[in-house]
Design a protein around this motif. Structure first.
Motif, PDB file in Angstrom:
ATOM      1  N   VAL A  18       0.824  -1.220   0.000  1.00  0.00           N
ATOM      2  CA  VAL A  18       0.000   0.000   0.000  1.00  0.00           C
ATOM      3  C   VAL A  18       0.853   1.263   0.000  1.00  0.00           C
ATOM      4  CG1 VAL A  18      -1.950  -1.134   1.128  1.00  0.00           C
ATOM      5  CG2 VAL A  18      -0.263   0.101   2.531  1.00  0.00           C
ATOM      6  N   ASN A  19       2.136   1.143   0.369  1.00  0.00           N
ATOM      7  CA  ASN A  19       3.024   2.311   0.365  1.00  0.00           C
ATOM      8  C   ASN A  19       3.726   2.533  -0.969  1.00  0.00           C
ATOM      9  OD1 ASN A  19       3.513   3.831   3.134  1.00  0.00           O
ATOM     10  ND2 ASN A  19       3.006   1.709   3.613  1.00  0.00           N
ATOM     11  N   LEU A  20       3.442   1.691  -1.941  1.00  0.00           N
ATOM     12  CA  LEU A  20       4.014   1.896  -3.265  1.00  0.00           C
ATOM     13  C   LEU A  20       3.505   3.222  -3.836  1.00  0.00           C
ATOM     14  CD1 LEU A  20       3.681  -1.693  -4.796  1.00  0.00           C
ATOM     15  CD2 LEU A  20       5.801  -0.527  -4.150  1.00  0.00           C
ATOM     16  N   PRO A  21       4.332   3.911  -4.632  1.00  0.00           N
ATOM     17  CA  PRO A  21       3.945   5.249  -5.128  1.00  0.00           C
ATOM     18  C   PRO A  21       2.966   5.221  -6.290  1.00  0.00           C
ATOM     19  CG  PRO A  21       6.093   4.684  -5.954  1.00  0.00           C
ATOM     20  CD  PRO A  21       5.688   3.552  -5.048  1.00  0.00           C
ATOM     21  N   TYR A  22       1.841   4.532  -6.103  1.00  0.00           N
ATOM     22  CA  TYR A  22       0.832   4.458  -7.158  1.00  0.00           C
ATOM     23  C   TYR A  22      -0.496   5.000  -6.641  1.00  0.00           C
ATOM     24  CZ  TYR A  22       4.357   1.351  -9.089  1.00  0.00           C
ATOM     25  OH  TYR A  22       5.537   0.831  -9.535  1.00  0.00           O
ATOM     26  N   PRO A  23      -1.006   6.060  -7.220  1.00  0.00           N
ATOM     27  CA  PRO A  23      -2.244   6.673  -6.735  1.00  0.00           C
ATOM     28  C   PRO A  23      -3.422   5.700  -6.636  1.00  0.00           C
ATOM     29  CG  PRO A  23      -1.180   8.107  -8.317  1.00  0.00           C
ATOM     30  CD  PRO A  23      -0.407   6.826  -8.328  1.00  0.00           C
ATOM     31  N   ARG A  26      -2.882   3.947  -3.374  1.00  0.00           N
ATOM     32  CA  ARG A  26      -2.791   4.795  -2.180  1.00  0.00           C
ATOM     33  C   ARG A  26      -4.082   5.558  -1.871  1.00  0.00           C
ATOM     34  NH1 ARG A  26       2.452   5.811  -0.395  1.00  0.00           N
ATOM     35  NH2 ARG A  26       1.730   7.769   0.527  1.00  0.00           N
ATOM     36  N   ARG A  27      -4.790   6.002  -2.897  1.00  0.00           N
ATOM     37  CA  ARG A  27      -5.969   6.853  -2.650  1.00  0.00           C
ATOM     38  C   ARG A  27      -7.045   6.167  -1.810  1.00  0.00           C
ATOM     39  NH1 ARG A  27      -7.732  10.451  -7.743  1.00  0.00           N
ATOM     40  NH2 ARG A  27      -8.777  11.626  -6.105  1.00  0.00           N
ATOM     41  N   PRO A  28      -7.403   4.921  -2.138  1.00  0.00           N
ATOM     42  CA  PRO A  28      -8.407   4.254  -1.292  1.00  0.00           C
ATOM     43  C   PRO A  28      -7.916   4.066   0.144  1.00  0.00           C
ATOM     44  CG  PRO A  28      -8.142   3.103  -3.386  1.00  0.00           C
ATOM     45  CD  PRO A  28      -7.034   4.087  -3.295  1.00  0.00           C
ATOM     46  N   VAL A  29      -6.622   3.716   0.287  1.00  0.00           N
ATOM     47  CA  VAL A  29      -6.056   3.491   1.624  1.00  0.00           C
ATOM     48  C   VAL A  29      -6.020   4.794   2.404  1.00  0.00           C
ATOM     49  CG1 VAL A  29      -4.017   2.719   2.906  1.00  0.00           C
ATOM     50  CG2 VAL A  29      -4.670   1.555   0.790  1.00  0.00           C
ATOM     51  N   LEU A  37      -0.051   4.368   5.586  1.00  0.00           N
ATOM     52  CA  LEU A  37       0.873   5.017   4.643  1.00  0.00           C
ATOM     53  C   LEU A  37       2.021   5.734   5.356  1.00  0.00           C
ATOM     54  CD1 LEU A  37      -1.763   6.564   2.203  1.00  0.00           C
ATOM     55  CD2 LEU A  37      -0.564   4.381   1.987  1.00  0.00           C
ATOM     56  N   LEU A  38       2.051   5.601   6.678  1.00  0.00           N
ATOM     57  CA  LEU A  38       3.056   6.314   7.467  1.00  0.00           C
ATOM     58  C   LEU A  38       4.503   6.049   7.009  1.00  0.00           C
ATOM     59  CD1 LEU A  38       3.316   8.278   9.823  1.00  0.00           C
ATOM     60  CD2 LEU A  38       3.494   6.324  11.374  1.00  0.00           C
ATOM     61  N   PRO A  39       4.897   4.790   6.694  1.00  0.00           N
ATOM     62  CA  PRO A  39       6.290   4.562   6.265  1.00  0.00           C
ATOM     63  C   PRO A  39       6.722   5.421   5.082  1.00  0.00           C
ATOM     64  CG  PRO A  39       5.228   2.480   6.748  1.00  0.00           C
ATOM     65  CD  PRO A  39       4.144   3.527   6.804  1.00  0.00           C
ATOM     66  N   SER A  40       5.842   5.551   4.085  1.00  0.00           N
ATOM     67  CA  SER A  40       6.240   6.344   2.918  1.00  0.00           C
ATOM     68  C   SER A  40       6.235   7.831   3.231  1.00  0.00           C
ATOM     69  CB  SER A  40       5.329   6.043   1.716  1.00  0.00           C
ATOM     70  OG  SER A  40       3.974   6.200   2.056  1.00  0.00           O
ATOM     71  N   PHE A  92       2.884  12.006  -7.707  1.00  0.00           N
ATOM     72  CA  PHE A  92       1.652  11.707  -6.972  1.00  0.00           C
ATOM     73  C   PHE A  92       1.526  12.534  -5.694  1.00  0.00           C
ATOM     74  CE2 PHE A  92       2.511   9.155  -3.154  1.00  0.00           C
ATOM     75  CZ  PHE A  92       3.826   8.791  -3.341  1.00  0.00           C
ATOM     76  N   LEU A  93       2.325  13.612  -5.597  1.00  0.00           N
ATOM     77  CA  LEU A  93       2.276  14.444  -4.390  1.00  0.00           C
ATOM     78  C   LEU A  93       0.875  14.991  -4.138  1.00  0.00           C
ATOM     79  CD1 LEU A  93       5.597  16.498  -4.666  1.00  0.00           C
ATOM     80  CD2 LEU A  93       5.140  14.463  -3.317  1.00  0.00           C
ATOM     81  N   GLY A  94       0.193  15.348  -5.206  1.00  0.00           N
ATOM     82  CA  GLY A  94      -1.139  15.917  -5.053  1.00  0.00           C
ATOM     83  C   GLY A  94      -2.168  14.951  -4.491  1.00  0.00           C
ATOM     84  N   TYR A  95      -1.855  13.652  -4.464  1.00  0.00           N
ATOM     85  CA  TYR A  95      -2.800  12.663  -3.970  1.00  0.00           C
ATOM     86  C   TYR A  95      -2.721  12.466  -2.458  1.00  0.00           C
ATOM     87  CZ  TYR A  95      -3.589  11.198  -8.798  1.00  0.00           C
ATOM     88  OH  TYR A  95      -3.923  11.167 -10.127  1.00  0.00           O
TER      89      TYR A  95
END
Length: 209
Positions: A18-23, A26-29, A37-40, A92-95
């Motif tokens: 879930v911490n992979l840089p893919y919107p 990440r968005r649902p999580v 998502l804390l680790p990323s 993906f910063l905006g996400y």
């Protein structure tokens, strides 16, 4: 024990996923369980802080440089800053949810503008170091040419050879006057020029006499 180990392994694998840089992941999580998502977030925040710190260190080294070694160390700091910035997945910063940043006390805003400012700062520092290194190379070339001209003058056996050496000497001196004044080489060149010019005037004066 084995079941617990497998469970922990499965959990760590899920958190990594879930911490992979893919919107799309990440968005649902982020909407349901943003803490996963804390680790990323921690990784991005650390790399951003380090990027800014490394550029500031480079700026101090280059602006207060007393030797080529300082410029070299500044260049290493800029390289480290660029490596930090490369680890920030800008696309993906905006996400990212802003509330997580408030919770963590981030040093950045998870925006493209923030990233662009850091990248521009690194670019400016890189250009400055490039200018400094070019000027140091010009200074080294001028000094080498000057020493060659001096040796040629000392080895000259005819008036014509002496005159040619004096002309080369003057050309090398002129090279010292065109170094960028805002660089370390320009400051160093000014000091050396006065000493070299004094010696040159004595030799040229003796020849004229």
């Amino acid at each position: 024990g084995g079941v617990v180990a497998v469970g922990l392994l499965g959990l760590s694998g899920f958190i990594w996923f879930v911490n992979l840089p893919y919107p799309m992941i990440r968005r649902p999580v982020a909407g349901i369980a943003p803490m996963l998502l804390l680790p990323s977030y921690l990784s991005m925040d650390r790399n951003y802080r380090e990027a800014i710190a490394h550029v500031e260190q480079a700026d101090q080294l280059v602006n207060k440089a007393t030797s080529a070694a300082d410029i070299g160390l500044g260049a290493e700091k800029v390289k480290l800053a660029q490596q930090n910035l490369d680890k920030l997945p800008v696309w993906f910063l905006g996400y990212e949810p802003v509330r997580m940043c408030h919770f963590m006390g981030c040093s950045w805003n998870f925006t493209f503008d923030e990233f662009s400012r850091a990248r521009a700062q690194i670019g400016r520092m890189d250009a400055r170091i490039f200018q400094e290194n070019n000027a140091l190379t010009q200074l080294q070339t001028a000094e080498t040419d000057l020493q060659k001209a001096k040796q040629s003058y000392q080895a000259a056996t005819t008036a014509s050879q002496q005159q040619n050496a004096i002309a080369d000497w003057q050309t090398a001196l002129d090279q010292l006057t065109v170094l960028p004044q805002e660089t370390l080489a320009g400051t160093t060149g000014n000091t050396k020029y006065r000493n070299y010019q004094r010696e040159f005037n004595q030799i040229a004066g003796a020849m004229a006499g």
